[in-house]
Design an enzyme around this catalytic site. Sequence first.
Site, PDB file in Angstrom:
ATOM      1  N   LYS A   1       7.672   4.638   1.102  1.00 37.05           N
ATOM      2  CA  LYS A   1       8.441   4.558  -0.149  1.00 37.05           C
ATOM      3  C   LYS A   1       9.470   5.691  -0.239  1.00 37.05           C
ATOM      4  CE  LYS A   1       4.475   4.651  -2.320  1.00 37.05           C
ATOM      5  NZ  LYS A   1       3.471   4.328  -1.282  1.00 37.05           N
ATOM      6  N   GLY A   2       9.077   6.894   0.232  1.00 36.67           N
ATOM      7  CA  GLY A   2       9.972   8.048   0.135  1.00 36.67           C
ATOM      8  C   GLY A   2      11.273   7.796   0.860  1.00 36.67           C
TER       9      GLY A   2
ATOM     10  N   THR B   1      -7.056   4.033  -6.776  1.00 31.00           N
ATOM     11  CA  THR B   1      -6.645   5.227  -7.498  1.00 31.00           C
ATOM     12  C   THR B   1      -6.792   4.922  -8.986  1.00 31.00           C
ATOM     13  OG1 THR B   1      -4.980   6.974  -7.650  1.00 31.00           O
ATOM     14  CG2 THR B   1      -4.156   4.696  -7.601  1.00 31.00           C
TER      15      THR B   1
ATOM     16  N   SER C   1       8.352  -1.478  11.973  1.00 27.24           N
ATOM     17  CA  SER C   1       8.139  -2.502  13.002  1.00 27.24           C
ATOM     18  C   SER C   1       8.485  -1.939  14.378  1.00 27.24           C
ATOM     19  CB  SER C   1       8.947  -3.760  12.707  1.00 27.24           C
ATOM     20  OG  SER C   1      10.255  -3.424  12.355  1.00 27.24           O
ATOM     21  N   ASP C   2       9.330  -0.892  14.407  1.00 28.12           N
ATOM     22  CA  ASP C   2       9.655  -0.242  15.692  1.00 28.12           C
ATOM     23  C   ASP C   2       8.407   0.333  16.348  1.00 28.12           C
ATOM     24  OD1 ASP C   2      10.196   1.397  13.231  1.00 28.12           O
ATOM     25  OD2 ASP C   2      10.010   3.008  14.697  1.00 28.12           O
TER      26      ASP C   2
ATOM     27  N   VAL D   1      -0.472  14.273   2.789  1.00 31.94           N
ATOM     28  CA  VAL D   1      -1.038  15.183   1.791  1.00 31.94           C
ATOM     29  C   VAL D   1      -2.272  15.884   2.348  1.00 31.94           C
ATOM     30  CG1 VAL D   1      -2.113  15.327  -0.498  1.00 31.94           C
ATOM     31  CG2 VAL D   1      -0.174  13.811  -0.143  1.00 31.94           C
TER      32      VAL D   1
ATOM     33  N   ARG E   1      -5.508  13.720   6.939  1.00 31.87           N
ATOM     34  CA  ARG E   1      -6.577  12.872   7.472  1.00 31.87           C
ATOM     35  C   ARG E   1      -6.009  11.769   8.371  1.00 31.87           C
ATOM     36  NH1 ARG E   1      -9.485  10.858   2.017  1.00 31.87           N
ATOM     37  NH2 ARG E   1      -7.324  10.836   1.340  1.00 31.87           N
TER      38      ARG E   1
ATOM     39  N   ALA F   1       0.339  11.480  -4.136  1.00 31.67           N
ATOM     40  CA  ALA F   1       1.403  10.853  -3.349  1.00 31.67           C
ATOM     41  C   ALA F   1       1.958  11.839  -2.334  1.00 31.67           C
ATOM     42  CB  ALA F   1       2.522  10.400  -4.285  1.00 31.67           C
ATOM     43  N   GLY F   2       2.424  11.323  -1.231  1.00 33.21           N
ATOM     44  CA  GLY F   2       3.104  12.138  -0.225  1.00 33.21           C
ATOM     45  C   GLY F   2       4.246  11.323   0.333  1.00 33.21           C
ATOM     46  N   HIS F   3       5.437  11.497  -0.237  1.00 34.57           N
ATOM     47  CA  HIS F   3       6.576  10.658   0.161  1.00 34.57           C
ATOM     48  C   HIS F   3       7.492  11.432   1.099  1.00 34.57           C
ATOM     49  CE1 HIS F   3       5.908   7.990  -3.657  1.00 34.57           C
ATOM     50  NE2 HIS F   3       4.885   8.012  -2.827  1.00 34.57           N
TER      51      HIS F   3
ATOM     52  N   THR G   1      -7.991  12.099  -2.783  1.00 35.44           N
ATOM     53  CA  THR G   1      -7.180  13.187  -2.231  1.00 35.44           C
ATOM     54  C   THR G   1      -7.614  14.547  -2.796  1.00 35.44           C
ATOM     55  OG1 THR G   1      -5.546  12.880  -3.974  1.00 35.44           O
ATOM     56  CG2 THR G   1      -5.155  11.688  -1.927  1.00 35.44           C
TER      57      THR G   1
ATOM     58  N   ASP H   1       1.378   4.821   1.526  1.00 37.01           N
ATOM     59  CA  ASP H   1       1.966   5.281   2.784  1.00 37.01           C
ATOM     60  C   ASP H   1       2.812   4.218   3.477  1.00 37.01           C
ATOM     61  OD1 ASP H   1       0.587   7.658   2.360  1.00 37.01           O
ATOM     62  OD2 ASP H   1      -1.185   6.920   3.403  1.00 37.01           O
TER      63      ASP H   1
ATOM     64  N   GLN I   1       1.450   5.386  -4.373  1.00 31.43           N
ATOM     65  CA  GLN I   1       0.309   4.593  -3.880  1.00 31.43           C
ATOM     66  C   GLN I   1       0.771   3.149  -3.599  1.00 31.43           C
ATOM     67  OE1 GLN I   1      -0.492   6.697  -6.984  1.00 31.43           O
ATOM     68  NE2 GLN I   1      -0.539   8.137  -5.309  1.00 31.43           N
TER      69      GLN I   1
HETATM   70  P1  IMO Z   1       1.476   7.467  -1.437  1.00 27.18           P
HETATM   71  O1  IMO Z   1       2.282   7.501  -2.715  1.00 27.18           O
HETATM   72  C1  IMO Z   1      -2.280   6.579   0.513  1.00 27.18           C
HETATM   73  C2  IMO Z   1      -5.947   6.936  -1.852  1.00 27.18           C
HETATM   74  C3  IMO Z   1      -6.929   7.999  -1.467  1.00 27.18           C
HETATM   75  C4  IMO Z   1      -8.225   7.365  -1.902  1.00 27.18           C
HETATM   76  C5  IMO Z   1      -7.841   6.645  -3.175  1.00 27.18           C
HETATM   77  C6  IMO Z   1      -8.128   7.407  -4.451  1.00 27.18           C
HETATM   78  O2  IMO Z   1       1.812   8.522  -0.466  1.00 27.18           O
HETATM   79  O3  IMO Z   1       1.506   6.101  -0.847  1.00 27.18           O
HETATM   80  P2  IMO Z   1      -7.003   9.527  -5.596  1.00 27.18           P
HETATM   81  O4  IMO Z   1      -6.760  10.909  -5.080  1.00 27.18           O
HETATM   82  O5  IMO Z   1      -5.758   8.814  -5.991  1.00 27.18           O
HETATM   83  O6  IMO Z   1      -8.042   9.465  -6.661  1.00 27.18           O
HETATM   84  O7  IMO Z   1      -7.632   8.726  -4.344  1.00 27.18           O
HETATM   85  O8  IMO Z   1      -6.442   6.405  -3.073  1.00 27.18           O
HETATM   86  N1  IMO Z   1      -4.566   7.393  -2.092  1.00 27.18           N
HETATM   87  C7  IMO Z   1      -3.533   7.194  -1.270  1.00 27.18           C
HETATM   88  N2  IMO Z   1      -3.485   6.641  -0.044  1.00 27.18           N
HETATM   89  N3  IMO Z   1      -1.142   7.001  -0.042  1.00 27.18           N
HETATM   90  C8  IMO Z   1      -1.158   7.531  -1.282  1.00 27.18           C
HETATM   91  O9  IMO Z   1      -0.017   7.822  -1.941  1.00 27.18           O
HETATM   92  C9  IMO Z   1      -2.394   7.699  -1.926  1.00 27.18           C
HETATM   93  N4  IMO Z   1      -2.785   8.205  -3.103  1.00 27.18           N
HETATM   94  C10 IMO Z   1      -4.108   8.005  -3.213  1.00 27.18           C
HETATM   95  O10 IMO Z   1      -6.898   8.247  -0.099  1.00 27.18           O
HETATM   96  O11 IMO Z   1      -8.641   6.393  -0.969  1.00 27.18           O
HETATM   97 MG    MG Z   2       0.493   9.110   1.108  1.00 30.99          MG
END
Ligand code: IMO
Ligand code: MG
Length: 419
Positions: A16-17, A236, A329-330, A297, A300, A39-41, A129, A13, A221
């Site tokens: 990256k997107g 992950t 940083s904003d 995603v 939470r 992932a949620g970009h 997730t 988070d 991630q």
């Molecule tokens: P992006 O790409 C933030 C976290 C989950 C959990 C751990 C394992 O948007 O940055 P998983 O479902 O992968 O087995 O979960 O990893 N997690 C993320 N946290 N951003 C993500 O993706 C994440 N993908 C998995 O919350 O703690």
């Molecule tokens: Mg995410």
Amino acid sequence: MKVDVVLGLQWGDEGKGKIVDVLAGRYPAVARFQGGPNAGHSLQFEGKHFVARSIPSGIFREGSINIIGNGVVLDPIEFKEECGNVAAMGIDPKSKIIISKKANLILPTHRLLDAANEAAAGKGKIGSTLKGIGPTYTDKISRHGLRVGDILAPDFKDRFEKLKQRHIRQLKDLGFECDPDKEEEAWMEAIGFLKTFNLTDCEYFVNNLIESKELLAEGAQGSLLDIDYGSYPFVTSSSTTIGGVCTGLGVAPSRIGRVFGIFKAYCTRVGSGPFPTELFDETGEKIRQIGHEFGAVTGRPRRTGWLDLVALKYAVMLNGVTDLIMMKSDCLDSFEEIKVCTGYKVDGKVTEQVPFETNAEIEPEYMTFKGWNKDLTGCRNERELPSEFTDYIKYMENFTGVPIRIISLGPDRDATIER
Ligand code: IMO
Ligand code: MG
């Protein structure tokens, strides 16, 4: 030509997107090399908003090629839904997406197993997730997985059934009550949809492509969630660090060019696991509210805390980061004081190393900066940045030994300063 890489340096988070979307204007092709719909970009441009989960964040750039590499785990149902969202925005996903035949498939029963494992872990749960990521990579490594290319085989249904039966035995073993058939029809339908895409031997496609074109690899991630280097077991199940690019796309290390490392000016984490600079007070809540730190995603609320330079330097080392990109940083514009963690006190001794033991009692040592107390969201030029701000970023550059090349001051494509 080279493969440049964008990697998250924290717990995901980082933004990256947005950055891939900004940079994608300069790269004809973008590739995801690991992870899946965990992932949620978030992308924001021209008043539109989109969350990319399995599809690379270059999808909205004209003429872009978007590759889903072999290191990715793909859920056909989620993918179909995401493609529907892309199509609703006037883009034809079929003409822009290339999928590796070697990417592993997420089955409905993988998702159930994810939930079953978490339920069985009780308080020790990962906080996954629930997208089936862990069980799918488990099957990949234990050599039981199904791959995208398998859907073209005449006996695909038999192979599916065999794996499903294996999962049913595992679910039973875990005492998890569920209906393993529930999503099957939708999944098979989505497999039909997947068949209409360009499914290729992606390692050949990628290596041919980089003969003449530059490619941007988009990490999902973050380094602190890496299966090897993250805070195991609270990680992950994929290689989120630089090596994942080579294995996840089939490119040699010598082809890697610039490594863009993204971090937020503070830290967040979703799910369980150590977080040395976590704030449980009003400051943490203020960061959460201003930064809209709620999962893209899962929705939470994210845990929040000050920037951890010990962890950041670790991620810089692991990935050979050449360029840093600082996000959000904003969100600290209205803070009187801003802290960064410069050392960990473990067992009475200060260290700049991330300890092996995830249960270690870590007391962060902080450096405090005077806040700049100025709205920076409208800044588009480095010269407009206040001296308190430039002192702050200079300190980070010295600490990590890497220049901060891009400063993002808001979610929109345009709210970006390049240095
Ligand atoms: P992006 O790409 C933030 C976290 C989950 C959990 C751990 C394992 O948007 O940055 P998983 O479902 O992968 O087995 O979960 O990893 N997690 C993320 N946290 N951003 C993500 O993706 C994440 N993908 C998995 O919350 O703690
Ligand atoms: Mg995410």
